[in-house]
Scaffold this motif. Sequence first.
Motif, PDB file in Angstrom:
ATOM      1  N   LYS A  45      -3.931 -31.550 -26.359  1.00 13.23           N
ATOM      2  CA  LYS A  45      -3.416 -30.393 -25.625  1.00 13.23           C
ATOM      3  C   LYS A  45      -4.486 -29.323 -25.470  1.00 13.23           C
ATOM      4  CE  LYS A  45       1.412 -31.072 -27.072  1.00 13.23           C
ATOM      5  NZ  LYS A  45       2.519 -30.550 -27.911  1.00 13.23           N
TER       6      LYS A  45
ATOM      7  N   GLU B 163      -7.824 -29.785 -25.549  1.00 12.25           N
ATOM      8  CA  GLU B 163      -8.909 -30.278 -24.689  1.00 12.25           C
ATOM      9  C   GLU B 163      -8.534 -30.234 -23.210  1.00 12.25           C
ATOM     10  OE1 GLU B 163     -12.019 -31.376 -25.136  1.00 12.25           O
ATOM     11  OE2 GLU B 163     -12.079 -31.108 -27.306  1.00 12.25           O
ATOM     12  N   THR B 164      -7.255 -30.383 -22.908  1.00 10.15           N
ATOM     13  CA  THR B 164      -6.834 -30.544 -21.505  1.00 10.15           C
ATOM     14  C   THR B 164      -6.012 -29.359 -20.993  1.00 10.15           C
ATOM     15  OG1 THR B 164      -4.836 -31.721 -22.189  1.00 10.15           O
ATOM     16  CG2 THR B 164      -6.806 -33.042 -21.763  1.00 10.15           C
ATOM     17  N   VAL B 165      -6.020 -28.237 -21.736  1.00 10.20           N
ATOM     18  CA  VAL B 165      -5.156 -27.126 -21.379  1.00 10.20           C
ATOM     19  C   VAL B 165      -5.467 -26.555 -20.001  1.00 10.20           C
ATOM     20  CG1 VAL B 165      -6.600 -25.355 -22.518  1.00 10.20           C
ATOM     21  CG2 VAL B 165      -4.127 -24.976 -22.248  1.00 10.20           C
ATOM     22  N   ARG B 166      -6.734 -26.594 -19.588  1.00 13.44           N
ATOM     23  CA  ARG B 166      -7.109 -26.013 -18.295  1.00 13.44           C
ATOM     24  C   ARG B 166      -7.343 -27.076 -17.214  1.00 13.44           C
ATOM     25  NH1 ARG B 166     -11.364 -21.202 -20.041  1.00 13.44           N
ATOM     26  NH2 ARG B 166      -9.891 -20.006 -21.323  1.00 13.44           N
ATOM     27  N   LYS B 167      -7.028 -28.284 -17.503  1.00  9.52           N
ATOM     28  CA  LYS B 167      -7.265 -29.370 -16.541  1.00  9.52           C
ATOM     29  C   LYS B 167      -5.904 -29.838 -16.021  1.00  9.52           C
ATOM     30  CE  LYS B 167     -11.522 -30.791 -18.861  1.00  9.52           C
ATOM     31  NZ  LYS B 167     -12.217 -31.837 -19.628  1.00  9.52           N
ATOM     32  N   LYS B 168      -5.627 -29.463 -14.777  1.00  4.24           N
ATOM     33  CA  LYS B 168      -4.299 -29.693 -14.227  1.00  4.24           C
ATOM     34  C   LYS B 168      -3.981 -31.172 -13.983  1.00  4.24           C
ATOM     35  CE  LYS B 168      -3.970 -25.168 -11.973  1.00  4.24           C
ATOM     36  NZ  LYS B 168      -3.793 -24.470 -10.690  1.00  4.24           N
TER      37      LYS B 168
ATOM     38  N   SER C 202      -1.611 -34.511 -18.134  1.00  2.00           N
ATOM     39  CA  SER C 202      -0.247 -34.089 -18.456  1.00  2.00           C
ATOM     40  C   SER C 202       0.215 -34.724 -19.759  1.00  2.00           C
ATOM     41  CB  SER C 202       0.718 -34.462 -17.323  1.00  2.00           C
ATOM     42  OG  SER C 202       0.750 -35.866 -17.135  1.00  2.00           O
TER      43      SER C 202
END
Length: 1425
Positions: free
Chosen positions: A581, A583-588, A591
Motif C-alpha cells: 500500500k 509503495e503504490t499509494v501514488r500510482k493509480k 489497486s
Amino acid sequence: MRSKGFFHGDSPFDHATPTVLAQLSLSSLLSVLMQYILSPLGESAFISMMLVGFMLGPTLWGDNNSFLSSVYSKKSIHVSGTFAFFGSALYMFMIGIKMDMGMMKRSGKKAGVIGFLTFLFPITLNLIVVEILTSSMEMGPALHDSVYYIAVFQSVTTFHVIVSLLADLKLLNSEVGQLAISSSMVSGAFRRHVLLGAAVLGIVVPHGPPLGSALVNKIESFVSSILMPSYFVFSVAGIDLLSIHCEKVIVISVLGLSSFIGKVLGGMLPALHFKIPPGEAFLLGLVMSSQGVSDVLLLQHGRILHLLDRQMYSIMVINMVFLSGTFTPVIKLLYDKSRHNESFNKRTIQHTGLDMEFRIMTCIYHQDSTPCIIRLLEVSNPTARTPMCCYVVHQVQLAGSLTPLLVYHKPGMNAKCKIKGSSHIINAFRSYEQQNNGNVIVNLFTSISPFATIHEEICRLAVEKRTSVVIIPFHRQWRLHGIQEIAEARSVNRHILAKAPCSVGILVDRGTLSASKNHNIYDIGVIFAHGRDDREALAYGLRMAQHPKVALTVIHLIDPDRTSKPSLDMELDNDIISEFKIETVRKKQHSYRQEFAKDSVELIKVIRSVENSFDLILMGRYHDNLSPMFKGLGEWNESPELGFMGDILTSSDSECQVSLLVVQQHVYRTQDRMNSAKNLLEDSAETVGFALGPTLWGDQNPFLSKVYSKKSIHVSETFAFFGCVLYVFLLGIKLDLGMVKRAGRKPVVIGFLTFLFPVTLNIIMATILTITMEMGPALRDSLYFIAIFQSVTTYHVIVSLLADLKLINSELGQLAISSSMISGTCSWGLALLVLIIEPSSGESKGATAWMVVYALFLAIFIFFFLRPLVIRMIEKTSEGKPVKQGDIFSIFIMILGCAFASEFFGHHVIFGAAALGVAVPHGPPLGSALVNKMESFVSSVLLPSYFVFSVAGVNVLSTHCEVIIVVSMFGVSSFVGKVLGGMLPALYFKMPPAEAFSLGLVMSAQGVSDVLLIQHSKFTNLLDNQTYSIMVINMLLLSGTFTPLIKLLYDPSRGYESCKKRTIQHTSLSMEFRVLACIYHQDSTPCLIRLLEISNPTAKSPMCCYVVHLLQLAGSLSPLLVYHEPGKNIKFEAKDSSHIINAFRLYEQQNHGNVIVNLFTSISPFATIHDEVCRLAAEKRTSLVIIPFHKQWRLHGIEDIVEARSVNRHILAKSPCSIGILVDRGTLSASKSNDTCNIGIIFAHGRDDREALAYGLRMAKHPKVALTVIHLIDPDRTSKPSLDTELDNDIISEFKIETVRKKQHSYRQEFAKDCVELIRMIGSVENSFDLILVGRYHEPFSPLFVGLKEWNEFPELGFLGDMLTSSDSECKVSVLVVQQQVYRTEDRMNSAKNLLEDSAETLQIICESNRGWKDIENLHKREHL
C-alpha cells in the motif's frame, strides 16, 4: 535344427532353435525379476544378470540336474556362446557410440590426477603383493604362471561401467558423479578393450543425434534385454564353487582386495588433497573401484588365451560380483547429493532488496516457452538501479551418449552443440539482452542429461550462481492446436520444488502474457490468502509494480475466523500488505481489494470471478489445508505441485485462459513439502545366398568351406531362424486385420479368384502328370504339395512390392492390398491345414488332434491373456509419451516364450511369434515403437543371414532334369493362374486391360513367407532338397522378371489426368468453388481457414472444401484414407487430427451452409502420398489444391518439414487441377474476421499470374477484403504484342471493370527494365499486405527475370515466390504461389530430371535454337486453341 514337437516323440531340447529360444526366454525373464528385487538396494543390472548366471549354474543345482542339462545341453552350448558373444560385440559397439572422447580434453587437473592415480595405485599395489606372495608362498605351476596376469586384470577401471553405476544410483549430475566420470575416462584410457573392433567402430561413430542416438535407440533395447542376459548366463553358469582349490581362492581374493584398496586410495587421497570432504572422497574411491561387463569380457578373453584357467576365472568373477554388489548399497546409503544444494542464506525474492541485483534462473523444455519467459523477465523491471542477471538453461533429454553435458554458450562464440531448438532460444535471449542496454545480463546454457537426474544440475547451478528464484515451465503447455504435455517435465519439476536452494516459480503459459505487446499495459493480478508462499508472490508483484507499464491488482482473501486469531504468520502477512500500500499509494494503475471467503465454495467463486481479468496471475503454492478456505480441496487436487489455488485455475474443468505464476518460497530441508519418495532386401538377399551356394562355386571351394564350415552351419541356422521369428513378429504387428471387414465386393471377388485359379490349375496339372508321366517316387509323392505351396499368395509380400514400386497409394495398389488380404487368408489357411494334417498321417491320429488343440490353446492364450496385458500397457502410456522400457522388455520375453511354445507343440517356430504380432495393436504408441526399435536391426543384420542360409544350399547342377521340368511347370501354371485370377475379374469390373494385367502380375508376387513355407515343408519331409532348390529358383526368376514389367506398364498418374480445365480462372463466380487443402501440421489450420474465409463463400457461390491431414505411415503395412463423417465417432486416433477436425467443423457451422467441409486423414508413406492427394482431387473435381510450404514460420523460429518438400514437388508435377503453395508467416491468420484483410497481387505475365489474379477477383467480392494489383510492366514486352499479352490485358480489364466502384481495391503499374529494378520494387511493397498472391512460372528470358534462376533457392515457388521467401528476404508476409493446371503434354516439371522445372523448358529450347519470338507466339496460339 528344429523339432517336430513332443507329440511326435521329438524333444525340442534336442534341437538348436527351440533350445536357444528357451535359453533366451529364461535368462531374460529371470534377469528382469532379479533386477526388480534388487533395484531398491541400488544394485545395477550387471549384478542382477550375474546372479541369474549363478542361479543357473552347477553350484546351486549340481552337475546332473535334468532340467538344466536339457536347456543348457553340451550340444547347444556353442550356439549359446555365439549368441552371447554376438550380443557382447553389439554392446561394446553401443558403449563406443556413447563415449565422449572429448572428455579427455575437457578433464581438468583434478580429474586428470585422480584418474591417473586410480590406475597407478591398484596396479602398483598388486604387483608388490604378487612379489610377496611368490616369494613366501608355495603355489601350483598354473597359478604361478598366471599370478601377474591376475594382478593386472584385477586393477582395471572402465569408464562406461562407472557411468552405468552412477546412472543406476542417479548420481550422474552430482559433483562426485561428474568428477568420477572425468577421472574414469583418464584411468580407463590405460586399458585395452576386448572386442576392440566393435568398440573402436562405436567410438568413430559420432555420439548423440542424429546417427548415434538413432543407432542406440534401435539396438539398445534388444541387446540389453535379450542378448546380454544370455551372455552373462553363459559367462557365469559354468562356475562351480565346490570344485575350486583353496590356494587359488586365497591368492586371487588377496589380489582382489588389494586392487580394491588401491582404487579406493587412488581416488580418495588426491580428492582429499583437492579439499574434497573426507566422506565424499571415500565415496569417490568406492565409485572408482566398480567393475562390470567389460571386466568380465577381459577375463573371458584371458581364459581363451589360456592366461587364466577355469578356476581362476570363476574366483575372479565371484570377487567382482561380491565387491561390486556390496559397496553399491553403501554408496547409496552414505551419499546424499542434495546436501550441496542446501542454502544457508535466504535466497528468496522477498529478501532481495529492490535496489539489489536480481538473480533469476529460467528452465526451458521447449522453444515455444521462450516468448512468455522473456516477457516475464521484462515485467520484472530490470533497470540500471536494480539490474537483472538471468541464467537460462535449455533442458534436453540425454540420448545416444553416456555422459551428461552442460554447455555454456559464450556471447559471440558458436558452440559446437547442435540441439533442436537451442539456436532459436539463444537468438531470442541474445536479442532481449541487447534491447535492454546493459540492464540485463543473460547467461545461456544447454543441459543434456537424463531427466531422472537433471534437477541436480539445475539445483547445483542455482547454488553456484546464488539465484533468488528458479522459473520452471509447467509440464502442460497450451498451444494454438491444443494442450501439449511433456510428461518427463512433471517429474523434473517435482524434484526441483523439493530440492531447490532458492525460491521456485512454476509458469503456466497460456499465451496471454506473451501476447500483450510492449506498448500495452500489463495487467498483473496477485491472489493473496496467507503464508510465506503468498508473501513471496506479492514480493515478486512489488518488484513488477515498479515497471511503468504494469498495473498490479492485489486480491486479499480474508478468512473471518483467521483474523480473530492473531499469530506471527498473520503479522508478517499484514506487514507485506502494508508495504504494498505504501509503495503504490501514488500510482493509480495499482489497486488493492479484499474478498471475504468462509469456505472453499466461496473461495472458488471469488477465483472464478477474476480468473480471466489479467494477463498474468501470481499466487503462492502452499496453504494450510486445515484452513476453512482450503479444507477438502486436497481430495480433488489434480496438480499438487501447483498448490490449491494453482490447481483450481489449471484443472481440466477450469475456464481460466490466463497465464499463471505459482510461487514457492525457499524451502529448507527440514520443511520439505514434497514427499520425494512418492514420486527390397528380400530379393537381393536371396541372390546373395544363391551366389554363395555350390551352384556357382562348387562343393569344395576353400574360402566358402572355411567361412561356412559344417561346424558353424547350425549356429548360422539358429541365427537365421531367430531373425525370422522377429521378422514375422514385426509383420504381424503391421498387419491390419480390419481390412478384411472393409474389403468391398471387387477385392473379395479378385482375392478369392486369385486363390482359386492357381490352386485349381495346379491340382489339375498334378493329376495329369501322375497319370501321364513317369517320375521318381519322391517327386510323385510331393506333386500335390508342390501344387498347393506354389499357389500361395501373401499379403505382406504384395504390400512390400507395391511400396518398393511406389504404387501403394495408387488405385491399383489399393485394390491389390485389399484383394491380397482375402487371397492370403484363403491360401495360407489351406497350406496350414496341409502342414498340420499330413506330417501326422503316418503316426497316431491323436497326435494331429493334440497339435490342433494346442495350436488353438496357444492362440487363445495369446489373444485373451497376452493381448489384454499389451492393451493395458498402451493405456498406461500417456499421450505423446514414449512407451516404457519395461514394457518393451516384456514384449521381447513374450516373443521368445510364444516362439518356444509353438516349437514345443510341434508347429513352426514362427506360428507363436506371428500370432503375438497380430495380437499387438499396430500403429502408435506400442506397435510403432516396436517396429522402430527392431526393424532396422532385424532387416539389415538377421534377415539377410536367413536368406543366405535358405538359398546357399541350392545346387542346380546336381538336380535331376525331371524335377526341374515338373516344378517349373507348376511354377508357370501357378503364375498364369494368379495372373488370370487377378486379371479376369478386373476386366469384368471395367478396368483397362493394361491395369488389369498389371494387377495380375502384382498378385503373383512371392517373397520371404513363401521361402518359409517351402523350407518348413522340406523340414517335415514333404519336399526333398532338389524340389526345394528348383522352387526357390523359380520364385527368384519370376519375381525378379515381372517387377520391372509392372513399372513399365502402369503409371498411376494416368488415373487422375484431367481433360477438362480444372482452374480458378475457368470456374465461374456463380459456380460452386471446390478446393482441396492439405495439412502437414495442425499449426497451419488457422491460416488455411482464414484463406478459405476470404475466398468469399456465399449462397450464390458456395464452397466445397476437402481437407486432408497428411501423416507418415509408421508401424503398419497398408496405407489408410479415413473419412471423418459428420456426427460419427471413428475409432481412429492420430496425433493432432482431432484439433484440425474440430477447427474446420466450427468454421463450417459458422458459415451457415455456404461452406461444406469434408475431412480426411491420409496415413501413407510420404514417397507416394501425392498419389492419394491427386486421385482425391480428380474424384472430387476440385479447381484448386492448396499445399503448405515445407518451411513453416512459428513463434520460436522456422520449422522445416523435410519430407513435405518432396510431396509438394510431386503434387506440382501431377496435380489434375491448379495448385497454390501457401507460405504461412502468421500475418493472414492474425488478421481478424471483422477487420479488413489487405491482399496484394504482383502481376507480371503468363497464365500462372492470370490464375493468381482470378483468385484475387474471387477474393475481391468479399466485403472485408482490400485488393491491390501491382502490374509489372516490361517496356520491351509491351512493344511486341502476342496472344499471351492479350490474355493478360483481358483479365486486367476484367479486374478494373469488377472493381471500378469499390474504393478499397486499387490498381497500379510499376515499370521495371531488369531484375534489379524488379527486386527493388518488390522490396518496397513486400510488407504492405496481409497476403501476397503471385504466379509460379515466368519466362526465364524476359529481361525482368534473366539471371534469377541461378539464385533460385526454392524453384517450386518460382522467381517471385522465391524472392519473398528466401533466407535473405526481409518479407514478413504470408504468400500464396499459384500454378495453373498443367496438361500432361505441356508438363512444366521434368520429373525424370528435376521436378522443379517448369513447362517453360519448351520456350527455353525454342529461344536457344534461334526460332525467335514469333515462334513463341505461334506456340501460345496453338496452346490456347
